[in-house]
Structures are given as C-alpha cells and as structure tokens.
Scaffold this active site. Structure first.
Site, PDB file in Angstrom:
ATOM      1  N   HIS A 191     -30.271  -5.185   7.666  1.00 34.35           N
ATOM      2  CA  HIS A 191     -30.543  -4.685   6.317  1.00 34.35           C
ATOM      3  C   HIS A 191     -31.977  -4.994   5.918  1.00 34.35           C
ATOM      4  O   HIS A 191     -32.610  -5.888   6.468  1.00 34.35           O
ATOM      5  CB  HIS A 191     -29.570  -5.274   5.291  1.00 34.35           C
ATOM      6  CG  HIS A 191     -29.331  -6.740   5.420  1.00 34.35           C
ATOM      7  ND1 HIS A 191     -28.483  -7.268   6.376  1.00 34.35           N
ATOM      8  CD2 HIS A 191     -29.830  -7.809   4.756  1.00 34.35           C
ATOM      9  CE1 HIS A 191     -28.456  -8.583   6.274  1.00 34.35           C
ATOM     10  NE2 HIS A 191     -29.278  -8.944   5.299  1.00 34.35           N
ATOM     11  N   CYS A 201     -23.379 -19.510   3.036  1.00 33.20           N
ATOM     12  CA  CYS A 201     -24.233 -19.413   4.220  1.00 33.20           C
ATOM     13  C   CYS A 201     -25.693 -19.526   3.806  1.00 33.20           C
ATOM     14  O   CYS A 201     -26.011 -19.562   2.611  1.00 33.20           O
ATOM     15  CB  CYS A 201     -23.996 -18.106   4.976  1.00 33.20           C
ATOM     16  SG  CYS A 201     -24.451 -16.627   4.046  1.00 33.20           S
TER      17      CYS A 201
END
Length: 639
Positions: A67, A176
């Site tokens: 992305h 994360c």
C-alpha cells in the site's frame, strides 16, 4: 467506505505471469493509472516501494497487501492480482508464505489518516472470514472474484459481547508496529478462534487510529486472563495490574489462535505488575531482569537523547568560531577574548563557551538516558551522577555507558524486589530506588571500575589518536564506506553512533569520515541526474533535485529512490564514493570535530576548503560511474 467504491473488474488481474515483486507492483500501479486512480505512476510506485522497505506486507496463505499514500492518488482505490505461479521472495510475516494474491491499496495523501486505516482494516479483517481466501483462489472470472469480495460486506454482523458467568471470558490487546494490518488480522483471528472454542472474548485494537473497542472496567474485572498479542508497548497497561496475562507476537494468533487462548487459560506467563510512584507513572509487565537486547536498546536510547544536545552545542560553537574567523581569531575560546574591548568578540567568546558547556553534558546525558531506558525515570538521576563521575575519571563514553547500565539495573532490581505495604509503596520509587541507585553506581565507579575503565578508555584514545598515515586513512575509508552502504539503515547508524560517541573522547577522525559519508551519496546521485540527464527518467530527475537538497542539509536518505531503482550499481558506487571522500579528506589533514553534516557546518571544519573538495570528488566519482554504466533512458526497457 464500501468495497464497491474501491474496486471494479478493470482493477483485477487474473493469472498474472510475473515472478518479481517490483514488476507485480508496477503492473498493478498501471491498472490504477488506467482507471484514473492516480496521476503519476512513477510517484505512486516510489511511495509503495518506500512502504515496502519499512516492514513486510506479505501475510500468510498466499496474501500480500502492499500500500502507498501519495499526492498523486486521486481517490482511494484497490487493484488486485492473482498470480499464475506463487512467489517465495515476497517478504512476509509468515516466512513460509508463497504469495499469489496481491491487493495493492492506494490512498490520497490528504486522506492518509482515517481512510488509509479504514481500507486496510476492512480488507485485512475480510481475510479472516470463513472460506474467503479459498473462494478468491478458486474464482474463475473477474466478475466472480468481485462478487466474492462484495459479498463479505453483505454478510457482516456485529457480534455483541454478553458478559455471562456461564462461559469463560477472555480479553485481548492487539498492536503491531505500523498499527494497521496485523493489528486487525490478529484481532479477527482471536475472535474466530474463541467462537470455535465456545469462549467469549473482547479484543481491544491499539492501532494507528488509537484505541478501538476499548475494554471497560467491568470487562477487565470479569476476564480470567488478558492476552497481549503485540509487537509494541501496550498503552495504558496499568488497567491490567493484577490480571493473569500471556504475551505473544502479533502474528502468532494468525497461525495458532486456539492454542494462544488455551495456553492463556491453562498456563499464563504471569501477573501484570507495576511499580507505582506517587503519581502512578511507572508501570511495566514483569520481564527478565537483565537481557542483552535491553542493554543494546538502552545504548541506542542514550545516544538518541544525547544527539540534540550535541547538535545544539556544536552549532553554537560552530557559529562562534566561524564569526571569530572573520577577525582572524582561531582560538576564540581563550579567556583573554572574554575581556576584549570589542563587543562582538566578547559575544563570540561567550557563545563559544556556552556551546562548550553544552557539549560538556554529553557524558551525563549518555549515563542518564541509558539508565532511563532500563529503569525508567527513577533511574535518570543515578545515571546522570554516574555520567558526571565518568567525566571526572576521564573514562569517556565507555565509562558513561557502564554507569548508565549499573544505575538502570540497580533501580530496576530495587523496584522489582523491594515490596512495601500498599500505604508506603510510593516510597520505593521516590526514596529507596534513587538513593540506592546513586550510592551503588557511585561506589562501583569510585572503588571498582573507575580507574580500570579510565585506563581502557585512555588506551583506546591513545591508539586511535596515535593512528597516522595509512592507518588513519584506512579507518576513514571504512567508516565512510559504512555510511554509504545502506543509506540511513542499521550499518550507517552503527558507524554514525560510534563516531559520535568517540567525539566525546576527543577522537574526531571517525566523525570526519561519517559526516562526509552522510552527504556524498545523495549529492553524487543528484549530480548524476544533472550531468547525465538522458540516463534518467523524469521521476528520477525530480528525485535528483531532492537528493541534492537533502545532501546539502545532511540527509543520506535522499539517495534511496536510486538504490531502489538500481540497487547493485547505486550501493556499490555510494560505498566507494563515500570511502574515497572520507579517505581523501583525512589524508589531506581535514578535521571535523562537530557532528554537523549539512553545508551550514562546513566552514567550521579545519581546512574546510579541502573538506568541500573531498566531498565534491566523491560525489563526482559516484555521478560519473553511474552515468557511464547506465544506458540512455530511450534504450532501456520501460515497463
């Protein structure tokens, strides 16, 4: 934001026969361009590859979600490719992942916050739906694949958490490093595993949008255990003090969600504990008392806190000495200039003294903040005292590091092992730990290691200072080459950190080489795009302009776009060019005692004209070699 607004048949590629990640991403970028999702293929490709260099975008079960966010993106959009043959070289969380299903996400720069996270979280949670991936792999046509993706939203149902005493109840936190994909994947995996086990669960996601699905006090009280599936520190961990916990990496539930939950219930890691001061500000999970990785992290923390101090002191001293040079003064620090009749000279002497006093705090800063990284804020005072003693003993940065480690672990062990009644618990952090920290650190330095470390440091200093001729030039070449190797990466940072630490001890050759190695790669590659314009496409020509500006202000990363496009050629030339420049400068007697790589510090360097000449020679070498080896853009295969 619905999938039907992000994806259509024209954005899907089936049975794509490519084997290189870069080629696959380029093909998907073309699709976005053809469908008017982006205005520049080159700029968006660079944005995606920059994101790829940060952390893996490959997941598991054949999936990858590259992305990018860029001003060239007109609206949020997804392009999809299913490969004819899986590839093993796509960096993934699951090392065994063979990627064959790629979702490329494009987000406008102006919408990089909520839109970025919303699209990623929607996509990643869809992957966890029963049968979703299998259906995508088996889809025969683009239309069938599109219907499968659209159908996920039609089947979404919000599951309400009922706090019942009849079944076990577990809570979890997922987080994360980027706060996006794996945060949501892990949450979905735990929720799915809990449903299959007949266990109630509520997962709080701590991602880029902050805390989502926040756990209430009632949930925390009723839960039997808390699962921390995180790769970063848990926010507001004090909420869980006294709860049983299990710690895993964020990717673990993706493979073994049921096992994680069962282990948490049957064999948790321990109890969440905290050492609380009067403001309840020092909180932590029970962990190993001493670890090498923690010491390494503490060392880097100490250096990072020291850098602003060093830069401030060095710039102030540099300004004073540049100003003094206009009056023909080369030793503005001498006391007689403090009583000069000339007001400007007195002022220059004053700010030089200010810069010197600022730099004099380097060792206390290293000691204090190394200790802080280990024992938290309570350890700062003992660490600072240790740094001051290291300075007095002339044990240099080695002594300051050791002092910080001793202070940090003294405080950490004190906080963990001394347990007072609840009404007096604050005494440990505001009285006992700092007093013991200063006392133990000070006594160890004074009576045990101060003199030996000082002797080691003096020996190291004498050896480095005694280097002359070819040895000194070789050292400079090695440091310069390391700076040019990974362009701001770990090798570059290791060389820079060591060079800065040695400046504290008055050893400046590594620093001279490091400062040169910072600016030469981007300047050389930028120069190449000007001299050999026909060798570079418009995108790299624009990157060349940015590289020159970044090089002038001391940012090595300006060379990265070129390294991505042609890694072997660029990295080889930046290593050789940086080595050449650094070795040449030291050979010519250049000396840069200031940790300032940008042009604004060049004129404060001893023999600054030779310093600039050396930078120019290295940059020119990089430019010429790249130009000679590269083909004209018209002769290249343009995909």
């Amino acid at each position: 934001m619905k999938f039907e607004n992000l994806l259509n048949e024209n954005l899907i590629l089936l049975d794509l026969d490519l084997q290189k990640k870069e080629e696959i991403i380029e093909k998907l970028v073309e699709k976005l361009y053809e469908n008017e999702g982006i205005t520049s293929k080159e700029n968006f490709f660079k944005a995606v590859m920059k994101r790829e260099s940060i952390s893996p975008t490959g997941l598991e079960e054949g999936l990858a979600i590259p992305h990018g966010k860029d001003e060239s993106v007109i609206k949020p959009m997804i392009a999809v490719a299913r490969l004819k043959h899986p590839i093993k070289t796509w960096e993934s969380v699951d090392e065994d992942n063979e990627v064959n299903m790629i979702f490329l996400i494009a987000i406008p720069k102006k919408e990089e916050g909520d839109s970025h996270i919303e699209v990623l979280s929607k996509l990643t949670t869809s992957f966890m739906k029963e049968g979703f991936i299998t259906k995508l792999q088996e889809a025969k046509t683009k239309k069938e694949m599109l219907e499968i993706i659209y159908s996920v939203e039609d089947n979404e149902k919000e599951e309400k958490i009922e706090l019942s005493e009849e079944s076990k109840f577990v809570i979890a936190i997922t987080a994360c490093a980027t706060g996006i994909a794996h945060t949501y994947l892990a949450a979905e995996a735990l929720e799915k595993a809990a449903r299959e086990l007949g266990i109630r669960i509520h997962v709080e996601k701590q991602g880029a949008k902050g805390i989502e699905n926040r756990l209430t006090r009632e949930m925390i009280e009723k839960a039997e255990v808390v699962i921390f599936s995180t790769d970063v520190s848990v926010k507001e961990i004090e909420r869980f003090i006294g709860k049983k916990y299990l710690q895993t990496r964020v990717a673990v539930p993706l493979k073994a969600g049921k096992e994680v939950i069962n282990k948490a219930l049957a064999s948790p890691d321990g109890i969440v504990e905290a050492v609380v001061n009067k403001k309840e500000e020092i909180k932590k999970i029970e962990e190993k008392i001493i670890s090498f990785s923690e010491i390494k992290r503490a060392f880097l923390t100490g250096i990072s806190y020291m850098l602003p101090l060093v830069v401030a002191g060095a710039v102030i001293m540099g300004l004073a000495r540049i100003g003094a040079s206009f009056y023909g003064i080369g030793d503005i620090w001498m006391a007689n200039y403090g009583i000069s009749d000339n007001l400007i000279i007195r002022f220059l002497h004053t700010i030089d003294s200010l810069g010197g006093k600022t730099l004099g705090l380097m060792l206390p800063f290293i000691g204090g903040y190394v200790a802080f990284a280990i024992g938290d804020r309570v350890a700062i005072a003992p660490g600072f005292v240790g740094g001051v003693l290291a300075s007095e003993f002339n044990s240099g940065f080695i002594g300051a590091l050791i002092a910080g480690i001793i202070a940090g672990y003294t405080v950490k062990i004190t906080l963990k092992k001394i347990k007072l009644p609840k009404f007096a618990s604050g005494m440990t952090s505001i009285f006992i730990a700092p007093v013991l920290g200063v006392l133990i650190t000070g006594l160890i330095l004074l009576y045990l290691i101060g003199d030996p470390v000082s002797a080691i440091n003096k020996g190291l200093e004498e050896w480095l200072k005694g280097m002359s001729g070819s040895n000194k030039v070789l050292l400079a070449a090695i440091v310069g080459g390391m700076m040019g190797f990974d362009l701001g990466g770990p090798v570059n940072k290791a060389a820079l950190t060591t060079a800065l630490a040695l400046v504290v001890s008055g050893i400046t050759t590594p620093n001279t080489a490091a400062m040169i190695g910072i600016v030469v790669p981007p300047l050389g590659l930028g120069l190449a795009t000007i001299i050999g314009k026909k060798k570079y496409n418009k995108s790299l020509q624009e990157a060349g302009k940015s590289a020159i500006l970044m090089g002038l202000v001391g940012v090595t990363e300006g060379a990265i776009p070129f390294a991505i496009e042609s890694p072997f050629l660029v990295i080889t030339t930046t290593v050789l060019g940086s080595s050449l420049s650094a070795a040449m400068a030291v050979f010519l007697g250049v000396d840069n005692p200031l940790p300032i790589s940008g042009f604004y510090g060049w004129f404060a360097v001893y023999k600054w004209h030779l310093y600039i000449l050396s930078i120019f020679v290295g940059a020119l070498f990089i430019a010429i070699v790249n130009i000679l080896i590269r083909k004209n853009i018209s002769e290249e295969v343009v995909k």
